[in-house]
Write a protein that holds these residues in place. Sequence first.
Motif, PDB file in Angstrom:
ATOM      1  N   ALA A 171       0.842  -1.197   0.000  1.00  0.00           N
ATOM      2  CA  ALA A 171       0.000   0.000   0.000  1.00  0.00           C
ATOM      3  C   ALA A 171       0.870   1.235   0.000  1.00  0.00           C
ATOM      4  N   ALA A 172       0.447   2.229  -0.764  1.00  0.00           N
ATOM      5  CA  ALA A 172       1.044   3.561  -0.730  1.00  0.00           C
ATOM      6  C   ALA A 172       0.200   4.422   0.214  1.00  0.00           C
ATOM      7  N   PRO A 173       0.708   5.576   0.659  1.00  0.00           N
ATOM      8  CA  PRO A 173      -0.102   6.472   1.486  1.00  0.00           C
ATOM      9  C   PRO A 173      -1.409   6.810   0.766  1.00  0.00           C
ATOM     10  N   GLY A 174      -2.518   6.626   1.481  1.00  0.00           N
ATOM     11  CA  GLY A 174      -3.814   6.920   0.889  1.00  0.00           C
ATOM     12  C   GLY A 174      -4.435   5.767   0.134  1.00  0.00           C
ATOM     13  N   GLU A 175      -3.689   4.670  -0.055  1.00  0.00           N
ATOM     14  CA  GLU A 175      -4.205   3.480  -0.720  1.00  0.00           C
ATOM     15  C   GLU A 175      -4.636   2.440   0.309  1.00  0.00           C
ATOM     16  N   PRO A 176      -5.654   1.621   0.000  1.00  0.00           N
ATOM     17  CA  PRO A 176      -5.939   0.463   0.855  1.00  0.00           C
ATOM     18  C   PRO A 176      -4.887  -0.619   0.622  1.00  0.00           C
ATOM     19  N   TRP A 177      -4.700  -1.494   1.604  1.00  0.00           N
ATOM     20  CA  TRP A 177      -3.815  -2.622   1.420  1.00  0.00           C
ATOM     21  C   TRP A 177      -4.363  -3.520   0.311  1.00  0.00           C
ATOM     22  N   ARG A 178      -3.475  -3.995  -0.542  1.00  0.00           N
ATOM     23  CA  ARG A 178      -3.870  -4.844  -1.666  1.00  0.00           C
ATOM     24  C   ARG A 178      -2.986  -6.088  -1.688  1.00  0.00           C
ATOM     25  N   THR A 179      -3.626  -7.255  -1.694  1.00  0.00           N
ATOM     26  CA  THR A 179      -2.901  -8.526  -1.650  1.00  0.00           C
ATOM     27  C   THR A 179      -2.295  -8.862  -3.009  1.00  0.00           C
ATOM     28  N   PHE A 180      -1.032  -9.329  -2.993  1.00  0.00           N
ATOM     29  CA  PHE A 180      -0.396  -9.751  -4.246  1.00  0.00           C
ATOM     30  C   PHE A 180       0.130 -11.184  -4.198  1.00  0.00           C
ATOM     31  N   ALA A 181       0.161 -11.820  -3.018  1.00  0.00           N
ATOM     32  CA  ALA A 181       0.672 -13.189  -2.923  1.00  0.00           C
ATOM     33  C   ALA A 181       0.272 -13.810  -1.597  1.00  0.00           C
ATOM     34  N   THR A 182       0.381 -15.124  -1.528  1.00  0.00           N
ATOM     35  CA  THR A 182       0.186 -15.871  -0.286  1.00  0.00           C
ATOM     36  C   THR A 182       1.477 -16.609   0.047  1.00  0.00           C
ATOM     37  N   LEU A 183       1.918 -16.486   1.290  1.00  0.00           N
ATOM     38  CA  LEU A 183       3.124 -17.163   1.760  1.00  0.00           C
ATOM     39  C   LEU A 183       2.725 -18.281   2.714  1.00  0.00           C
TER      40      LEU A 183
END
Length: 249
Positions: A171-183
């Motif tokens: 996430a960037a400032p002002g962005e919601p968290w966004r998933t890109f992978a599962t560990l």
Amino acid sequence: MAIEKRAFGIARRIARRRSAPALHPRGLTCAGVLDVPGTGGDAAPWGVPLLDRAGSYDVTVRWSRAAGLPARLPDGLGLALRVAEAGGHGAPLDLLLTSSGTGRLGRHVPHPRRDALAGPYSTLLSYRVGDRERVIAAFPAGGPRRRVRGDLAALRQALERGPVRFELRAAAPGEPWRTFATLTVGTPRPYPEGTTPTYDPYLHGLPGLRPTDRLHGLRAAAYSGSRHGRTDVRAHGHHVPQSGSRDSA
């Protein structure tokens, strides 16, 4: 630069005294798998091949306690990842994550914990992810939350009972968290001495996915000081534990 020289000297002295990295001196090394779904369909691309293409990657994971405090005390918990072949043959990616908060400021601040799965682990400092600066974080995932004490013995026991999963988000400032992978972190493994990686996110980054230059000189000096301290001990004939060091300070 005086501050960088000071960081180098402090890290070197601590590493020499401990016969181990200045921070995260002892760790638990495990095999893991990183599953990336890619950004097909309506998902906006990240602008990073690793994140935009579906794939599965072997990961060497090291769980550690930052200050090496006694098990009964909360400590900053570290999660170091070596993603093999992330950028192709011979091009791994290292991510160093530390227990943190989730808010705009909290994601940049280490958060000591007793429970290893009570919250996320973040890079603290921003990464260049595609065309924006973003913080990367690993959030515990998968069913009812397990309570796992953050000392290495308790972590080992928990992992022997079953794998632990995280969702990797950015996430960037002002962005919601966004998933890109599962560990998925699996059972701890006894890696032969000298075969576990020395994690370095500056040496092992990818085009479009690497730490920003902010505080680079200070952190690089601390990394170097920690490595020199361990070399000093080896030169005097003492054993230095090979536990997959982060060498970060």
